[in-house]
Enzyme design. Structure first.
Site, PDB file in Angstrom:
ATOM      1  N   THR A 133      46.056  -9.543   5.981  1.00  0.00           N
ATOM      2  CA  THR A 133      46.058  -9.943   4.575  1.00  0.00           C
ATOM      3  C   THR A 133      45.989  -8.675   3.718  1.00  0.00           C
ATOM      4  O   THR A 133      45.356  -7.689   4.095  1.00  0.00           O
ATOM      5  CB  THR A 133      44.871 -10.870   4.239  1.00  0.00           C
ATOM      6  OG1 THR A 133      43.645 -10.157   4.431  1.00  0.00           O
ATOM      7  CG2 THR A 133      44.881 -12.131   5.093  1.00  0.00           C
ATOM      8  N   GLY A 134      46.672  -8.723   2.577  1.00  0.00           N
ATOM      9  CA  GLY A 134      46.715  -7.527   1.730  1.00  0.00           C
ATOM     10  C   GLY A 134      47.414  -6.385   2.444  1.00  0.00           C
ATOM     11  O   GLY A 134      46.984  -5.239   2.374  1.00  0.00           O
ATOM     12  N   GLY A 135      48.526  -6.712   3.113  1.00  0.00           N
ATOM     13  CA  GLY A 135      49.230  -5.700   3.909  1.00  0.00           C
ATOM     14  C   GLY A 135      50.303  -4.949   3.138  1.00  0.00           C
ATOM     15  O   GLY A 135      51.073  -4.194   3.730  1.00  0.00           O
ATOM     16  N   SER A 187      49.911  -2.686   0.604  1.00  0.00           N
ATOM     17  CA  SER A 187      49.628  -1.327   0.116  1.00  0.00           C
ATOM     18  C   SER A 187      48.347  -0.802   0.745  1.00  0.00           C
ATOM     19  O   SER A 187      47.631  -1.529   1.448  1.00  0.00           O
ATOM     20  CB  SER A 187      49.491  -1.313  -1.421  1.00  0.00           C
ATOM     21  OG  SER A 187      48.340  -2.032  -1.816  1.00  0.00           O
ATOM     22  N   GLY A 188      48.061   0.448   0.500  1.00  0.00           N
ATOM     23  CA  GLY A 188      46.789   1.057   0.880  1.00  0.00           C
ATOM     24  C   GLY A 188      46.434   0.901   2.349  1.00  0.00           C
ATOM     25  O   GLY A 188      47.278   1.103   3.238  1.00  0.00           O
ATOM     26  N   GLY A 225      45.730  -1.794   4.115  1.00  0.00           N
ATOM     27  CA  GLY A 225      46.417  -2.896   4.797  1.00  0.00           C
ATOM     28  C   GLY A 225      47.786  -2.477   5.296  1.00  0.00           C
ATOM     29  O   GLY A 225      48.175  -2.807   6.430  1.00  0.00           O
ATOM     30  N   SER A 234      33.087  -2.206   3.955  1.00  0.00           N
ATOM     31  CA  SER A 234      33.005  -0.930   3.241  1.00  0.00           C
ATOM     32  C   SER A 234      31.596  -0.392   3.444  1.00  0.00           C
ATOM     33  O   SER A 234      30.645  -1.171   3.591  1.00  0.00           O
ATOM     34  CB  SER A 234      33.260  -1.135   1.746  1.00  0.00           C
ATOM     35  OG  SER A 234      32.810  -0.007   1.013  1.00  0.00           O
ATOM     36  N   TYR A 254      30.406  -5.229  -5.991  1.00  0.00           N
ATOM     37  CA  TYR A 254      31.307  -4.928  -4.872  1.00  0.00           C
ATOM     38  C   TYR A 254      30.507  -4.744  -3.578  1.00  0.00           C
ATOM     39  O   TYR A 254      30.831  -5.326  -2.532  1.00  0.00           O
ATOM     40  CB  TYR A 254      32.105  -3.660  -5.190  1.00  0.00           C
ATOM     41  CG  TYR A 254      32.991  -3.170  -4.077  1.00  0.00           C
ATOM     42  CD1 TYR A 254      34.153  -3.847  -3.732  1.00  0.00           C
ATOM     43  CD2 TYR A 254      32.676  -2.003  -3.359  1.00  0.00           C
ATOM     44  CE1 TYR A 254      34.980  -3.384  -2.710  1.00  0.00           C
ATOM     45  CE2 TYR A 254      33.489  -1.532  -2.344  1.00  0.00           C
ATOM     46  CZ  TYR A 254      34.641  -2.231  -2.024  1.00  0.00           C
ATOM     47  OH  TYR A 254      35.451  -1.771  -1.008  1.00  0.00           O
TER      48      TYR A 254
END
Ligand SMILES: NC(=O)c1ccc[n+]([C@@H]2O[C@H](COP(=O)([O-])OP(=O)(O)OC[C@H]3O[C@@H](n4cnc5c(N)ncnc54)[C@H](OP(=O)(O)O)[C@@H]3O)[C@@H](O)[C@H]2O)c1
Length: 246
Positions: free
Chosen positions: A11-13, A15-16, A18, A136, A149
């Protein structure tokens, strides 16, 4: 090629981290399904992932989008071998400036999104499957302005500790990979005009004298996703140059 023909959902692949994770696993033979909210970014990312990659537009904070995603994967592939629950976001909001909208946005993406992604994917996973959730170091050391966060990432620790018991005996492993600061556009955007100064100070905190690179997180995820970590379950692995150990 330890992921040859494995079906991997990131998931969220687009950019960055992912995208770097997807590229690492695609390079080792995986059939990638990546998600994000923006079609154009997904198309661009898929073009770097080889012939077997596909993209699905899905907002992880929407249970309806996640149901549709899982249904598509079931009809196309019939299973998921590896799930990387990476989609997430961070925003600076020091105490006093926390709004309801900020709180909901960050919790809905980082906690609700992960919970329903994992719950939705699990019925398609079987013995030998691996779930890697991207946390994180903010889970234990969020720093100023990152209270909400950090709370979302600490929530992921609690979820993993419980879920590893819930799925006992299924043969599916579930671990949390918690990066320290990584050299990504999102980090630079969040720090805005303070980026250079903050990154210098974060680099000094790392025992390696620098922040991480996205490709290094891709390799750490590949380890947790593969049989190389077959006896590792329920951990939070920090990939932060040792910063959280000193
Ligand atoms: N960069 C760092 O220094 C760092 C350090 C520790 C942990 N992390 C964690 O690593 C993960 C990735 O962060 P990143 O830095 O790589 O950020 P990024 O470059 O902004 O990537 C985030 C990805 O998630 C997608 N996304 C965001 N919100 C979404 C939603 N509601 N539904 C579906 N997809 C969504 C984005 O695509 P769309 O915008 O198109 O939806 C994009 O593909 C996050 O969980 C973050 O907390 C990052």
């Amino acid at each position: 090629m330890q992921f040859q023909d494995k079906v991997v959902l990131v998931t969220g692949g687009s950019s960055g981290l992912g995208l770097a994770i997807a590229q690492e696993l695609a390079g080792q033979g995986a059939h990638l399904v990546i998600t994000g909210r923006r079609q154009e970014q997904l198309d661009e990312a898929v073009s770097t992932l080889g012939n077997h990659a596909t993209a699905v537009v899905a907002d992880v904070s929407s249970a309806g989008d996640l149901n549709a995603l899982i249904n598509q994967i079931e009809s196309r592939h019939g299973r998921i071998d590896v799930l990387v629950a990476n989609a997430g976001m961070g925003e600076l909001a020091p105490l006093g400036s926390i709004t309801e909208a900020h709180f909901d946005r960050v919790f809905n993406t980082n906690v609700k999104g992960v919970a329903f992604t994992v719950q939705g994917a699990l019925p398609l996973m079987g013995n030998g499957g691996s779930i890697v959730i991207i946390g994180s170091t903010a889970s234990i050391n969020p720093g100023p302005g990152l209270g909400v966060y950090g709370a979302t990432k600490a929530a992921l620790r609690a979820l993993v500790r419980s879920w590893v018991l819930d799925i006992k005996g299924s043969g599916v492993r579930i671990n949390l990979l918690s990066p320290g600061p990584v050299n990504t556009e999102s980090l630079h955007n969040m720090l805005a005009e303070h980026a250079e100064e903050v990154i210098r100070s974060l680099s000094e905190k790392s025992t390696l004298g620098r922040i991480g690179e996205a490709q290094e997180i891709g390799k750490a995820v590949a380890f947790l996703a593969s049989d190389a970590s077959s006896y590792i379950n329920g951990v939070e692995l920090f990939a932060d140059g040792g910063a959280s150990q000193v």
